[in-house]
Write an enzyme that holds these catalytic residues in place. Sequence first.
Site, PDB file in Angstrom:
ATOM      1  N   LYS A 187      -0.497   0.787  25.323  1.00 28.81           N
ATOM      2  CA  LYS A 187      -1.418  -0.108  26.013  1.00 28.81           C
ATOM      3  C   LYS A 187      -2.487   0.507  26.690  1.00 28.81           C
ATOM      4  O   LYS A 187      -3.451   0.319  26.676  1.00 28.81           O
ATOM      5  CB  LYS A 187      -0.986  -1.246  26.601  1.00 28.81           C
ATOM      6  CG  LYS A 187      -1.358  -0.583  27.827  1.00 28.81           C
ATOM      7  CD  LYS A 187      -0.530  -1.858  28.874  1.00 28.81           C
ATOM      8  CE  LYS A 187      -0.213  -1.646  30.294  1.00 28.81           C
ATOM      9  NZ  LYS A 187       0.426  -2.718  31.231  1.00 28.81           N
ATOM     10  N   ASP A 188      -2.060   1.864  26.786  1.00 31.09           N
ATOM     11  CA  ASP A 188      -3.124   2.775  27.245  1.00 31.09           C
ATOM     12  C   ASP A 188      -3.694   4.338  25.923  1.00 31.09           C
ATOM     13  O   ASP A 188      -4.648   4.144  26.902  1.00 31.09           O
ATOM     14  CB  ASP A 188      -2.665   4.583  27.694  1.00 31.09           C
ATOM     15  CG  ASP A 188      -1.616   3.237  29.873  1.00 31.09           C
ATOM     16  OD1 ASP A 188      -2.063   2.297  30.056  1.00 31.09           O
ATOM     17  OD2 ASP A 188      -1.030   3.917  29.931  1.00 31.09           O
ATOM     18  N   ARG A 245      -7.663  -7.856  32.493  1.00 30.16           N
ATOM     19  CA  ARG A 245      -7.310  -8.682  31.800  1.00 30.16           C
ATOM     20  C   ARG A 245      -5.981 -10.231  32.828  1.00 30.16           C
ATOM     21  O   ARG A 245      -5.969 -11.168  32.211  1.00 30.16           O
ATOM     22  CB  ARG A 245      -6.378  -8.413  30.855  1.00 30.16           C
ATOM     23  CG  ARG A 245      -5.176  -9.036  30.188  1.00 30.16           C
ATOM     24  CD  ARG A 245      -4.000  -8.319  29.354  1.00 30.16           C
ATOM     25  NE  ARG A 245      -3.352  -7.505  30.101  1.00 30.16           N
ATOM     26  CZ  ARG A 245      -2.332  -7.862  30.404  1.00 30.16           C
ATOM     27  NH1 ARG A 245      -1.709  -9.439  30.317  1.00 30.16           N
ATOM     28  NH2 ARG A 245      -1.436  -7.394  31.140  1.00 30.16           N
ATOM     29  N   ARG A 246      -5.302  -8.877  33.665  1.00 28.99           N
ATOM     30  CA  ARG A 246      -4.440 -10.377  34.504  1.00 28.99           C
ATOM     31  C   ARG A 246      -5.222 -10.922  35.440  1.00 28.99           C
ATOM     32  O   ARG A 246      -4.929 -12.264  35.685  1.00 28.99           O
ATOM     33  CB  ARG A 246      -4.110  -8.878  35.634  1.00 28.99           C
ATOM     34  CG  ARG A 246      -2.171  -8.224  34.279  1.00 28.99           C
ATOM     35  CD  ARG A 246      -1.560  -7.524  35.228  1.00 28.99           C
ATOM     36  NE  ARG A 246      -0.825  -6.833  34.196  1.00 28.99           N
ATOM     37  CZ  ARG A 246       0.134  -5.853  34.405  1.00 28.99           C
ATOM     38  NH1 ARG A 246      -0.581  -5.202  34.691  1.00 28.99           N
ATOM     39  NH2 ARG A 246       0.709  -5.282  33.522  1.00 28.99           N
ATOM     40  N   ARG A 258      -3.938   0.027  42.550  1.00 28.84           N
ATOM     41  CA  ARG A 258      -4.367   0.767  41.185  1.00 28.84           C
ATOM     42  C   ARG A 258      -2.917   2.146  42.184  1.00 28.84           C
ATOM     43  O   ARG A 258      -2.407   1.497  43.515  1.00 28.84           O
ATOM     44  CB  ARG A 258      -4.881   1.747  40.911  1.00 28.84           C
ATOM     45  CG  ARG A 258      -6.291   0.992  40.543  1.00 28.84           C
ATOM     46  CD  ARG A 258      -7.435   1.913  39.254  1.00 28.84           C
ATOM     47  NE  ARG A 258      -6.168   2.846  38.729  1.00 28.84           N
ATOM     48  CZ  ARG A 258      -6.167   4.125  38.427  1.00 28.84           C
ATOM     49  NH1 ARG A 258      -7.085   4.667  39.126  1.00 28.84           N
ATOM     50  NH2 ARG A 258      -5.643   4.564  37.637  1.00 28.84           N
ATOM     51  N   ARG A 278       2.941   0.316  44.589  1.00 26.32           N
ATOM     52  CA  ARG A 278       1.702  -1.284  44.039  1.00 26.32           C
ATOM     53  C   ARG A 278       2.659  -1.417  44.666  1.00 26.32           C
ATOM     54  O   ARG A 278       2.315  -2.677  45.647  1.00 26.32           O
ATOM     55  CB  ARG A 278       1.447  -1.284  42.975  1.00 26.32           C
ATOM     56  CG  ARG A 278       0.461  -1.158  42.619  1.00 26.32           C
ATOM     57  CD  ARG A 278       0.402  -1.636  41.437  1.00 26.32           C
ATOM     58  NE  ARG A 278       0.718  -0.601  39.635  1.00 26.32           N
ATOM     59  CZ  ARG A 278       0.412  -0.663  38.078  1.00 26.32           C
ATOM     60  NH1 ARG A 278       0.296  -1.739  38.017  1.00 26.32           N
ATOM     61  NH2 ARG A 278       1.415   0.004  37.529  1.00 26.32           N
ATOM     62  N   CYS A 287     -17.904  -5.148  23.200  1.00 25.78           N
ATOM     63  CA  CYS A 287     -17.315  -5.023  24.277  1.00 25.78           C
ATOM     64  C   CYS A 287     -16.218  -4.704  24.522  1.00 25.78           C
ATOM     65  O   CYS A 287     -15.890  -4.522  24.279  1.00 25.78           O
ATOM     66  CB  CYS A 287     -17.026  -7.355  24.366  1.00 25.78           C
ATOM     67  SG  CYS A 287     -15.754  -7.307  23.315  1.00 25.78           S
TER      68      CYS A 287
END
Length: 312
Positions: free
Chosen positions: A85-86, A133-134, A151, A157, A244
């Site tokens: 995902k990165d 997104r979250r 972060r 976290r 976008c």
Amino acid sequence: MSISRLVVGTRGSPLALAQANIVRDRLIAVIGLDPDQVVLEVIRTTGDMIQDRALSEAGGKGLFTKELDSALQAGAIDLAVHSAKDLPTWLPDDLTIAGYLAREDVRDVLIAPGARGLADLRPGAVVGTASLRRAAQVRRLRPDVTTGLLRGNVQTRLARLHEGRFDATLLASAGLRRLGVSDPSATVLELDEMLPAVGQGAIAITARTGDGTVLAALDSIICPDTGHALAAERAFLTVLDGSCRTPIAGLAQVQGGLLRLRGLLLALDGSEWVETVREGPVSDARALGDDAGRDIQARANPALLQHQGDRS
């Protein structure tokens, strides 16, 4: 195949190192290398150095990959290990995604002392996350809660959450599993509540496009079904990425040679969203992803296609 030594590039976070060691162990086991023939090279990325703001404010996902890309191009490493995902939408022409390991659990986990799900959060609760997104999906279901920037690596976290700075946070189930981390306050969120980021749960491996020896070695450890799923998801993201950077979620699942892709585009505050589903043979993975992205483009409120943000 004759390989005397492989240098594996990785970020230095605990999760990145865990994932790089999974790749290293697979290579040692499958192609018969000795442990001292596969070495890890830790490379600090720009994204690792930025902790005080969302990555979208500093340049986006490429901040976690560009130093690893440069090391590959310079020949300092032979392959690089990433959280899929990165990976940015586009890679340099001389680099390629060699493939992905079999995907882990794609779901997100809510960590919230005293709550067993999003519905249990108190009114006005603050959810810590750096992911738009979250945040957008949380606010879609719970418009009465707020979100704040959180972060850092998983341990950081969790520590800030349990210090009381936030009421809840969200983490990827795959990352927690790979780190062997559990938390009594954890609740796995089902896909109808929280659709994952494109690539979530998959370990990606990049290499030089023309390095046939390394690519052949990696071919022995990659998962074809995960590759089909990611081809569809990344094609979906590519269509939207040109116009976008709003919160985007996407998941393709493969079973029996058939692929089902679900894609989602949201407003930053979760007040609007557009969703699409595509199904077809895995041979059409990229076309299905492309079509899903174009469907969302055609149906979305134009204002949704203009916001800026991190999609992770």
